[in-house]
Design a protein around this motif. Structure first.
Motif, PDB file in Angstrom:
ATOM      1  N   GLY A 175       0.825  -1.201   0.000  1.00 27.00           N
ATOM      2  CA  GLY A 175       0.000   0.000   0.000  1.00 27.00           C
ATOM      3  C   GLY A 175       0.857   1.247   0.000  1.00 27.00           C
ATOM      4  N   SER A 176       0.279   2.340  -0.454  1.00 28.18           N
ATOM      5  CA  SER A 176       1.004   3.604  -0.512  1.00 28.18           C
ATOM      6  C   SER A 176       1.160   4.179   0.882  1.00 28.18           C
ATOM      7  CB  SER A 176       0.247   4.600  -1.390  1.00 28.18           C
ATOM      8  OG  SER A 176       0.117   4.088  -2.707  1.00 28.18           O
ATOM      9  N   PRO A 177       2.295   4.830   1.157  1.00 32.90           N
ATOM     10  CA  PRO A 177       2.466   5.455   2.474  1.00 32.90           C
ATOM     11  C   PRO A 177       1.372   6.485   2.734  1.00 32.90           C
ATOM     12  CG  PRO A 177       4.547   5.371   1.272  1.00 32.90           C
ATOM     13  CD  PRO A 177       3.476   4.974   0.301  1.00 32.90           C
ATOM     14  N   ALA A 178       1.032   6.652   3.998  1.00 34.26           N
ATOM     15  CA  ALA A 178       0.026   7.643   4.374  1.00 34.26           C
ATOM     16  C   ALA A 178       0.592   9.050   4.221  1.00 34.26           C
ATOM     17  CB  ALA A 178      -0.409   7.414   5.815  1.00 34.26           C
ATOM     18  N   ASP A 179      -0.297  10.001   4.013  1.00 34.60           N
ATOM     19  CA  ASP A 179       0.129  11.398   3.890  1.00 34.60           C
ATOM     20  C   ASP A 179       0.421  12.028   5.246  1.00 34.60           C
ATOM     21  OD1 ASP A 179      -0.117  11.396   1.102  1.00 34.60           O
ATOM     22  OD2 ASP A 179      -2.271  11.807   1.239  1.00 34.60           O
ATOM     23  N   SER A 180      -0.239  11.519   6.281  1.00 31.08           N
ATOM     24  CA  SER A 180      -0.076  12.108   7.612  1.00 31.08           C
ATOM     25  C   SER A 180      -0.295  11.025   8.663  1.00 31.08           C
ATOM     26  CB  SER A 180      -1.067  13.256   7.819  1.00 31.08           C
ATOM     27  OG  SER A 180      -2.401  12.772   7.707  1.00 31.08           O
ATOM     28  N   LEU A 181       0.028  11.356   9.908  1.00 31.64           N
ATOM     29  CA  LEU A 181      -0.109  10.428  11.026  1.00 31.64           C
ATOM     30  C   LEU A 181      -1.232  10.885  11.939  1.00 31.64           C
ATOM     31  CD1 LEU A 181       3.693  10.080  11.942  1.00 31.64           C
ATOM     32  CD2 LEU A 181       2.332   8.573  10.474  1.00 31.64           C
ATOM     33  N   ASP A 182      -1.989   9.937  12.480  1.00 34.43           N
ATOM     34  CA  ASP A 182      -3.002  10.255  13.477  1.00 34.43           C
ATOM     35  C   ASP A 182      -3.109   9.099  14.456  1.00 34.43           C
ATOM     36  OD1 ASP A 182      -4.850   8.243  12.476  1.00 34.43           O
ATOM     37  OD2 ASP A 182      -5.343   9.628  10.858  1.00 34.43           O
ATOM     38  N   ASP A 183      -3.965   9.252  15.476  1.00 32.64           N
ATOM     39  CA  ASP A 183      -4.033   8.245  16.539  1.00 32.64           C
ATOM     40  C   ASP A 183      -5.070   7.154  16.281  1.00 32.64           C
ATOM     41  OD1 ASP A 183      -6.420   9.543  16.969  1.00 32.64           O
ATOM     42  OD2 ASP A 183      -6.008  10.092  19.046  1.00 32.64           O
ATOM     43  N   THR A 184      -5.615   7.092  15.066  1.00 38.72           N
ATOM     44  CA  THR A 184      -6.615   6.063  14.756  1.00 38.72           C
ATOM     45  C   THR A 184      -6.103   4.649  15.045  1.00 38.72           C
ATOM     46  OG1 THR A 184      -7.558   7.489  13.045  1.00 38.72           O
ATOM     47  CG2 THR A 184      -8.117   5.144  12.959  1.00 38.72           C
ATOM     48  N   PRO A 185      -4.866   4.291  14.646  1.00 35.92           N
ATOM     49  CA  PRO A 185      -4.397   2.935  14.955  1.00 35.92           C
ATOM     50  C   PRO A 185      -4.294   2.657  16.457  1.00 35.92           C
ATOM     51  CG  PRO A 185      -3.063   3.918  13.220  1.00 35.92           C
ATOM     52  CD  PRO A 185      -3.903   5.012  13.793  1.00 35.92           C
ATOM     53  N   LEU A 186      -3.997   3.678  17.254  1.00 33.53           N
ATOM     54  CA  LEU A 186      -3.889   3.485  18.702  1.00 33.53           C
ATOM     55  C   LEU A 186      -5.237   3.083  19.291  1.00 33.53           C
ATOM     56  CD1 LEU A 186      -1.759   6.673  19.436  1.00 33.53           C
ATOM     57  CD2 LEU A 186      -0.918   4.334  19.293  1.00 33.53           C
ATOM     58  N   THR A 187      -6.278   3.805  18.914  1.00 34.25           N
ATOM     59  CA  THR A 187      -7.617   3.481  19.390  1.00 34.25           C
ATOM     60  C   THR A 187      -8.065   2.126  18.872  1.00 34.25           C
ATOM     61  OG1 THR A 187      -8.146   5.841  19.383  1.00 34.25           O
ATOM     62  CG2 THR A 187      -9.997   4.300  19.488  1.00 34.25           C
ATOM     63  N   GLY A 188      -7.785   1.849  17.602  1.00 36.36           N
ATOM     64  CA  GLY A 188      -8.171   0.566  17.025  1.00 36.36           C
ATOM     65  C   GLY A 188      -7.493  -0.597  17.709  1.00 36.36           C
ATOM     66  N   ALA A 189      -6.221  -0.427  18.073  1.00 31.07           N
ATOM     67  CA  ALA A 189      -5.494  -1.513  18.744  1.00 31.07           C
ATOM     68  C   ALA A 189      -6.093  -1.820  20.106  1.00 31.07           C
ATOM     69  CB  ALA A 189      -4.028  -1.142  18.882  1.00 31.07           C
ATOM     70  N   LEU A 190      -6.458  -0.791  20.855  1.00 26.08           N
ATOM     71  CA  LEU A 190      -7.050  -1.020  22.177  1.00 26.08           C
ATOM     72  C   LEU A 190      -8.361  -1.791  22.065  1.00 26.08           C
ATOM     73  CD1 LEU A 190      -6.344   2.415  23.906  1.00 26.08           C
ATOM     74  CD2 LEU A 190      -5.308   0.210  24.459  1.00 26.08           C
ATOM     75  N   GLN A 225      -2.033   7.556  29.656  1.00 26.71           N
ATOM     76  CA  GLN A 225      -2.666   8.690  28.990  1.00 26.71           C
ATOM     77  C   GLN A 225      -3.559   9.444  29.978  1.00 26.71           C
ATOM     78  OE1 GLN A 225      -0.554   8.888  26.286  1.00 26.71           O
ATOM     79  NE2 GLN A 225      -2.356   9.860  25.418  1.00 26.71           N
ATOM     80  N   PRO A 226      -3.716  10.761  29.781  1.00 24.84           N
ATOM     81  CA  PRO A 226      -4.543  11.551  30.711  1.00 24.84           C
ATOM     82  C   PRO A 226      -5.963  11.010  30.790  1.00 24.84           C
ATOM     83  CG  PRO A 226      -3.300  12.968  29.220  1.00 24.84           C
ATOM     84  CD  PRO A 226      -3.119  11.575  28.711  1.00 24.84           C
ATOM     85  N   ASP A 227      -6.561  11.132  31.954  1.00 30.34           N
ATOM     86  CA  ASP A 227      -7.939  10.672  32.158  1.00 30.34           C
ATOM     87  C   ASP A 227      -8.916  11.718  31.624  1.00 30.34           C
ATOM     88  OD1 ASP A 227      -7.331   8.266  33.384  1.00 30.34           O
ATOM     89  OD2 ASP A 227      -7.113   9.201  35.346  1.00 30.34           O
ATOM     90  N   ASP A 228      -9.151  11.671  30.340  1.00 38.91           N
ATOM     91  CA  ASP A 228     -10.124  12.559  29.717  1.00 38.91           C
ATOM     92  C   ASP A 228     -11.210  11.686  29.096  1.00 38.91           C
ATOM     93  OD1 ASP A 228      -8.795  11.454  27.571  1.00 38.91           O
ATOM     94  OD2 ASP A 228      -7.678  13.278  27.091  1.00 38.91           O
ATOM     95  N   SER A 229     -11.589  11.977  27.878  1.00 36.41           N
ATOM     96  CA  SER A 229     -12.629  11.169  27.239  1.00 36.41           C
ATOM     97  C   SER A 229     -12.155   9.748  26.994  1.00 36.41           C
ATOM     98  CB  SER A 229     -13.038  11.818  25.902  1.00 36.41           C
ATOM     99  OG  SER A 229     -11.914  11.911  25.034  1.00 36.41           O
ATOM    100  N   ARG A 230     -10.844   9.506  27.073  1.00 38.99           N
ATOM    101  CA  ARG A 230     -10.280   8.178  26.866  1.00 38.99           C
ATOM    102  C   ARG A 230     -10.160   7.404  28.172  1.00 38.99           C
ATOM    103  NH1 ARG A 230      -6.750   6.707  23.202  1.00 38.99           N
ATOM    104  NH2 ARG A 230      -5.302   6.158  24.868  1.00 38.99           N
ATOM    105  N   SER A 231     -10.716   7.931  29.271  1.00 34.69           N
ATOM    106  CA  SER A 231     -10.458   7.333  30.576  1.00 34.69           C
ATOM    107  C   SER A 231     -10.852   5.866  30.626  1.00 34.69           C
ATOM    108  CB  SER A 231     -11.181   8.111  31.677  1.00 34.69           C
ATOM    109  OG  SER A 231     -12.587   8.096  31.438  1.00 34.69           O
ATOM    110  N   HIS A 232     -11.947   5.485  29.955  1.00 27.89           N
ATOM    111  CA  HIS A 232     -12.340   4.079  29.959  1.00 27.89           C
ATOM    112  C   HIS A 232     -11.286   3.238  29.258  1.00 27.89           C
ATOM    113  CE1 HIS A 232     -14.751   0.465  29.863  1.00 27.89           C
ATOM    114  NE2 HIS A 232     -14.565   0.389  28.560  1.00 27.89           N
ATOM    115  N   ALA A 233     -10.782   3.720  28.131  1.00 26.91           N
ATOM    116  CA  ALA A 233      -9.746   2.982  27.415  1.00 26.91           C
ATOM    117  C   ALA A 233      -8.480   2.892  28.251  1.00 26.91           C
ATOM    118  CB  ALA A 233      -9.459   3.659  26.074  1.00 26.91           C
TER     119      ALA A 233
END
Length: 685
Positions: A175-190, A225-233
């Motif tokens: 696959g072609s390299p991504a244009d930018s990086l984001d945290d989608t894989p981090l959330t998906g992995a959890l 990670q800080p306890d914000d909206s991701r606190s459950h994760a």
């Protein structure tokens, strides 16, 4: 002793195990490949390693049998490979096995190659001497494969072309390299890990169950990670991490007497392991348990880390300084014999009071758990319950257990020991140097740091020549061009060691490793790093992987180390290469994030660069400030204590000049603040 074959001049303990087989084994080299081409015989390629139980079984059944050997010698040119020395060949032919057999491989790997193009046309793993386990007899496989090769040339050429086409599609299909990086894989992995998590026993999936330390280190990082909206994760990550670390430490996969971990458990409860002990597992696990111990003060994690480090120094470090590779699963011809106990043996070693606490703690008051006749030790009852039942205090119970473990370890030492693979592998040493350096710093044990420094000194002196690494060393010989993992893991180990004890020469060596990585391994058009160096011959397929296997992927370790070094040295080449690696890995991370744990750690560092604290001052003051910062430990922060007489420093470090007896600079990315000369100002949130 039978006459030697062509393996006698090798240094690999695995190859030397086969040097007096009646099979006319050859090492993988041009002479053997030419012999196959000239003779027109197909190649029988056998890949294994010295600690592998089923490799030993197949050797005893077939390779030591005169009739089977005669058949092999008549029909094939036979080549034996140590997969630990030649991971490049193992990668290629494990993938070929998967293509041909449509299932995963393993060891021993048995592959039959066309001598003209080295394309495999039949592959399997262990074959028994007589038909069983649903497999044909090895002799039957040999005759059928040879007959097919000689009688079906047209079909063979079509199949080989199809196999080569699959390899081409694999190379083109990343696959072609991504244009930018984001945290989608981090959330998906959890989310993916939560779905496969075993809430009762820890770990992921069912039997067999592997430790997967990169996955656990990813969970540790996400749990901070800080306890914000991701606190459950965040809470879920901590639950998965702590359950798994506890169950593993209490399980039979962990050597309850001698320390260290076996390669995997054959059951979902971590009770009975496959008994081989590999350096490459134990380096990352040492780092992991030391981190977990420092973060929450759990005494089980602390004891586990100390036990693992103690085993490494006692049994796995060569007098020359490097770390040996592995301990065999077998002793006296039986897997696990060195580790298991009968009740009578334990009673004969312990006092009555010691046995009274030891038996319920490790399950000797329950039915046998190993082959229905003896016990492999794992924790079965908590100390508080044992103390209450026996009317002891918990401290008294702990003291009795410690005395019992010490006595049994001494008694076990008189048994026939498992075989030791005493070659030194650069990549695996890099993993253990990181583990020992991190454990020495976090657990405040200078002996572990001394051990890591000795290993690093050995590698620099024996395996680094003309700015080039070798992959393996044994019996005074460094050999084989190093692979991506060798450069990346050693670089990572050097950076961890620098946090514990600054060494300007070691920092320069780290830069040399990074420069070699970019020059010899980088895929500049598409990003990431090839597993083999430019110009290093390899059949069929030059691999580049971003997902973890039994080891964390070298691409991830390279990316993470290059981010760190790039910021410290203010070197854009390192930072750009790390970012290109992550962008190249992003399609795979998005598709299967939980298979890319090491790469996710690098992604987190890219999205949120760790703070770098640079201390400059006199040795006494540096030690004082280091101790205070260690008390407020945060794995997202890197601390380098550089003496004020360190001399010229590169990049960002050159900005961090001494001021008075002691000062500190807080840096993030490529920017640093003004010097801080008061400790309370440095430790203020």
């Amino acid at each position: 002793m039978p006459p030697a074959n062509h393996l006698l001049q090798e240094t690999s303990p695995y190859l030397l195990q086969h040097a007096h087989n009646p099979v006319d084994w050859h090492p993988w080299n041009e002479a053997a490949l030419k012999l196959a081409r000239d003779s027109g015989k197909p190649i029988l390629l056998s890949i294994g390693y010295s600690a592998c139980h089923w490799c030993h079984v197949m050797a005893h059944e077939s390779f030591e049998d005169a009739d089977t050997a005669a058949l092999m010698n008549r029909l094939f040119v036979n080549i034996k490979v140590d997969r630990e020395e030649r991971p490049d060949l193992d990668r290629v032919y494990q993938l070929a096995h998967q293509i041909l057999a449509r299932r995963g491989g393993g060891w021993p790997l048995t592959v039959f190659l066309d001598p003209d193009d080295l394309v495999p046309f039949f592959a399997g793993t262990y074959f028994p001497r007589t038909p069983r386990y649903g497999s044909p007899a090895f002799s039957e496989v040999l005759t059928r494969v040879a007959a097919f090769f000689n009688e079906h040339k047209a079909e063979l050429h079509q199949q080989n072309a199809a196999v080569q086409d699959v390899f081409k599609r694999i190379r083109a299909g990343a696959g072609s390299p991504a244009d930018s990086l984001d945290d989608t894989p981090l959330t998906g992995a959890l989310h993916a890990l939560a779905r496969s998590f075993d809430a009762r026993f820890g770990g992921f999936g069912g039997a067999p169950k592997f430790p997967h330390p990169a996955t656990l280190e990813f969970l540790l990082r996400e749990s901070l990670q800080p306890d914000d909206s991701r606190s459950h994760a965040t809470t879920r990550a901590r639950e998965m991490l702590e359950t798994t670390l506890t169950r593993m430490a209490e399980g039979g996969i962990h050597d309850q007497l001698g320390g260290g971990f076996c390669r995997y458990a054959v059951d979902a409860q971590w009770t009975i392991p496959h008994f081989e002990k590999m350096l490459y597992d134990n380096g990352p696990l040492l780092a992991l348990y030391a981190l977990a111990a420092k973060l929450d003060g759990n005494s089980l994690y602390t004891r586990t880390a100390h036990g693992l480090a103690g085993w490494i120094m006692r049994e796995m470090q060569a007098p020359e300084g490097g770390y040996w590779s592995s301990l065999d699963a077998d002793s006296e011809g039986h897997e696990g014999r060195f580790y298991v106990w009968s009740r009578e043996e334990v009673r004969g070693v312990l006092s009555e009071a010691e046995y009274a606490v030891f038996a319920p703690r490790y399950g000797l008051d329950q039915p046998p758990n190993f082959e229905r006749q003896c016990w492999h030790l794992c924790v079965r009852q908590d100390i508080a319950t044992i103390a209450t039942n026996l009317h002891h205090s918990e401290a008294e119970t702990e003291t009795l257990l410690e005395a019992a473990r010490s006595k049994l370890l001494v008694a076990r030492g008189s048994r026939v020991r498992p075989g030791l693979d005493d070659k030194v592998l650069t990549a695996w040493n890099g993993l253990m140097i990181r583990g020992m350096a991190l454990a020495g710093r976090l657990l405040e044990t200078p002996a572990y740091l001394d051990s890591a420094q000795q290993a690093m000194h050995f590698l620099r002196n024996q395996l680094w020549r003309n700015e080039t690494l070798s992959a393996s060393w044994r019996a005074g010989q460094a050999r084989l061009p190093a692979y991506l993992d060798d450069y990346a893991f050693l670089l990572d180990g050097a950076l961890e060691l620098l946090q514990a004890r600054w060494d300007s020469g070691l920092f320069g060596f780290a830069q040399q490793l990074a420069d070699a990585l970019l020059a010899r391994f980088e895929d500049k058009p598409y990003g990431g790093f090839w597993f083999t160096a430019e110009g290093q011959p390899i059949p069929l397929h030059r691999s580049k992987t971003f997902s973890d296997e039994s080891l964390p992927t070298g691409n991830a370790i390279a990316a993470r180390a290059l981010f760190t070094l790039g910021h410290l040295a203010a070197e854009p080449r390192y930072l750009d290469a790390a970012e290109r690696t992550l962008k190249a890995a992003t399609p795979g991370m998005r598709q299967q994030p939980d298979a890319h744990a090491a790469m996710l750690l690098a992604l987190r560092d890219a999205l949120e660069p760790p703070e770098q604290v640079i201390l400059r001052g006199t040795p006494t003051k540096l030690a004082e400030w280091q101790a205070v910062l260690l008390g407020k430990f945060d794995p997202r922060r890197r601390v380098l204590a550089i003496p004020d007489d360190a001399g010229a420093l590169p990049g960002l470090l050159a900005y961090c000049v001494p001021h008075g007896e002691i000062c500190a600079y807080r840096c993030r990315g490529t920017e640093c603040g003004l010097p801080i000369t008061r400790l309370d100002a440095l430790t203020r949130p």
